[in-house]
Design an enzyme around this catalytic site. Structure first.
Site, mmCIF file in Angstrom:
data_model
loop_
_atom_site.group_PDB
_atom_site.id
_atom_site.type_symbol
_atom_site.label_atom_id
_atom_site.label_comp_id
_atom_site.label_asym_id
_atom_site.label_seq_id
_atom_site.Cartn_x
_atom_site.Cartn_y
_atom_site.Cartn_z
ATOM 1 N N GLY A 193 0.625 -20.446 10.824
ATOM 2 C CA GLY A 193 1.512 -19.389 10.327
ATOM 3 C C GLY A 193 0.854 -18.557 9.249
ATOM 4 O O GLY A 193 1.480 -18.189 8.260
ATOM 5 N N ALA A 194 -0.433 -18.227 9.463
ATOM 6 C CA ALA A 194 -1.192 -17.495 8.435
ATOM 7 C C ALA A 194 -1.094 -15.988 8.615
ATOM 8 O O ALA A 194 -1.747 -15.244 7.892
ATOM 9 C CB ALA A 194 -2.648 -17.934 8.473
ATOM 10 N N THR A 231 1.368 -14.052 7.980
ATOM 11 C CA THR A 231 2.222 -13.390 6.989
ATOM 12 C C THR A 231 2.676 -14.412 5.943
ATOM 13 O O THR A 231 2.323 -15.595 6.022
ATOM 14 C CB THR A 231 3.442 -12.744 7.696
ATOM 15 N N GLY A 232 3.449 -13.933 4.970
ATOM 16 C CA GLY A 232 4.117 -14.818 4.019
ATOM 17 C C GLY A 232 3.189 -15.772 3.290
ATOM 18 O O GLY A 232 2.076 -15.422 2.887
ATOM 19 N N GLY A 263 1.623 -18.538 4.310
ATOM 20 C CA GLY A 263 0.398 -18.923 5.012
ATOM 21 C C GLY A 263 -0.698 -17.896 4.813
ATOM 22 O O GLY A 263 -1.865 -18.243 4.604
ATOM 23 N N SER A 302 10.779 -27.835 1.721
ATOM 24 C CA SER A 302 11.649 -26.833 1.094
ATOM 25 C C SER A 302 12.664 -27.527 0.191
ATOM 26 O O SER A 302 13.014 -28.696 0.418
ATOM 27 C CB SER A 302 12.404 -26.079 2.194
ATOM 28 N N TYR A 310 17.936 -26.484 9.885
ATOM 29 C CA TYR A 310 16.746 -26.126 9.100
ATOM 30 C C TYR A 310 16.469 -27.197 8.052
ATOM 31 O O TYR A 310 15.331 -27.674 7.912
ATOM 32 C CB TYR A 310 16.941 -24.761 8.437
#
Ligand SMILES: NC(=O)c1ccc[n+]([C@@H]2O[C@H](COP(=O)([O-])OP(=O)(O)OC[C@H]3O[C@@H](n4cnc5c(N)ncnc54)[C@H](OP(=O)(O)O)[C@@H]3O)[C@@H](O)[C@H]2O)c1
Length: 315
Positions: free
Chosen positions: A26-27, A29-30, A32, A155, A180
């Site tokens: 998940g690199a 965006t955000g 990552g 989280s 989640y």
């Protein structure tokens, strides 16, 4: 916890990473993307493990613009598909004999019940089962690497979670927030069980968890109203003590990945009110995440659901 100098740990504390291979899921965006950018700037050889090649290429371009000469490659992988995970692990294994860092960052938050290509509820499937499967498929590249680490992103939402071993797929009474939160609790249960199994075989590889607090990323992209509210400058100004920008949110992940003082089984997050914002420190997860039976049962269920196994080395 402060850095050894007694000051808050910052991006300047990330040690030189030259010669190390880091795979960040998940690199594109955000968080990552931020983690990958910093590791690349410190000399690591980066693999952006992303589902969307165009978005990954755009991220790679941004990284090399900021750090000319950065060693960045792309590995296409969809955590919602065991076939994709298997192919990606094979390709990564061919490309890299050793992996120093696996940052299990990719994750989703979606309002409606959806499923992966393998039929698993999407939060469980991507956030936990995809992470579990990828780690097991890459473990033979991590174990022989001195000082290697597996960092999995949880989280604050894990605090409100309930592990429903009788309905892991949230088939009954689906609530996205519960699904989640359960997946983020699973990230911690997995990390602690993995660490115990690594320690039992005397492995140098350690498993660590981290969370970003509340970071202003694309995570809420499927919640148009929430995105609009959080994105509003007025709301952002009024709630700035509740949210931080991705570079700050990435710091606990970077600390877990690179601080030489970190030990296996630790958990890092922001230091501030309810761990929403602040400098990266060691934090505690809720009691349920340390439940040994829950860890073992989730591990067994994950092996069954993914059809992968860490054995025979990590039995
Ligand atoms: N932001 C927060 O406040 C917050 C708080 C607590 C925990 N977290 C955790 O932090 C992690 C990163 O989230 P973020 O906030 O940076 O969100 P984000 O900006 O939405 O980034 C999520 C990343 O995950 C990737 N991804 C999603 N589904 C995938 C799949 N099936 N296969 C491969 N990659 C996939 C996305 O890829 P695409 O580019 O292809 O969409 C994107 O690169 C998540 O695990 C999240 O649960 C975030």
């Amino acid at each position: 916890m402060q850095s050894p100098q007694g000051t808050p740990w910052t991006v300047a504390d990330v040690p030189d990473q030259t010669g190390r291979v880091a795979v960040v899921t998940g690199a594109s965006t955000g968080l990552g993307f931020e983690v990958a950018s910093v590791l690349a700037a410190r000399g690591a050889t980066l693999v952006l493990a992303c589902r969307n090649r165009e978005r990954a290429m755009a991220a790679a371009r941004r990284i090399t613009e900021a750090t000319p000469g950065a060693r960045v490659s792309i590995q296409q992988v969809d955590l919602a598909s065991l076939a994709s995970l298997t192919q990606a692990a094979e390709e990564l294994g061919t490309e890299h004999e050793f992996i120093d860092l696996l940052i299990n960052n990719a994750g989703v938050m979606v309002p409606r019940r959806d499923t992966t290509m393998d039929g698993h509820e999407l939060h469980l499937g991507v956030n936990h089962l995809g992470t579990f499967a990828l780690t097991s498929l890459l473990i033979d590249r991590l174990l022989p690497t001195p000082g290697s680490r597996i960092v999995t992103v949880s989280s604050v939402a894990h605090r409100n979670a309930r592990l429903r071993l009788d309905d892991l797929q949230s088939s009954a009474n689906y609530k996205w927030g519960e699904a989640y939160a359960q997946s983020k609790l699973a990230n911690l249960l997995f990390t602690y069980e993995l660490q115990r199994r690594l320690a039992a075989i005397g492995a140098e590889t350690i498993a660590v968890a981290a969370h970003p607090g509340n970071a202003d990323t694309e995570l809420v992209r499927d919640f148009p109203l929430q995105q609009k509210i959080i994105g509003s400058p007025l709301v952002r100004w009024a709630t700035k003590w509740l949210f931080q920008h991705p570079p700050e949110g990435a710091l606990p992940l970077l600390r877990a990945a690179t601080d030489p003082a970190v030990r296996g089984g630790e958990y890092y997050g922001p230091s501030g009110f309810r761990e929403y914002t602040g400098s990266p420190v060691r934090v505690e997860s809720v009691g349920q995440s340390h439940d040994l039976d829950a860890q073992r049962l989730l591990w067994a269920a994950s092996e069954r659901l993914c059809g992968v196994s860490f054995g025979p080395v990590i039995a």
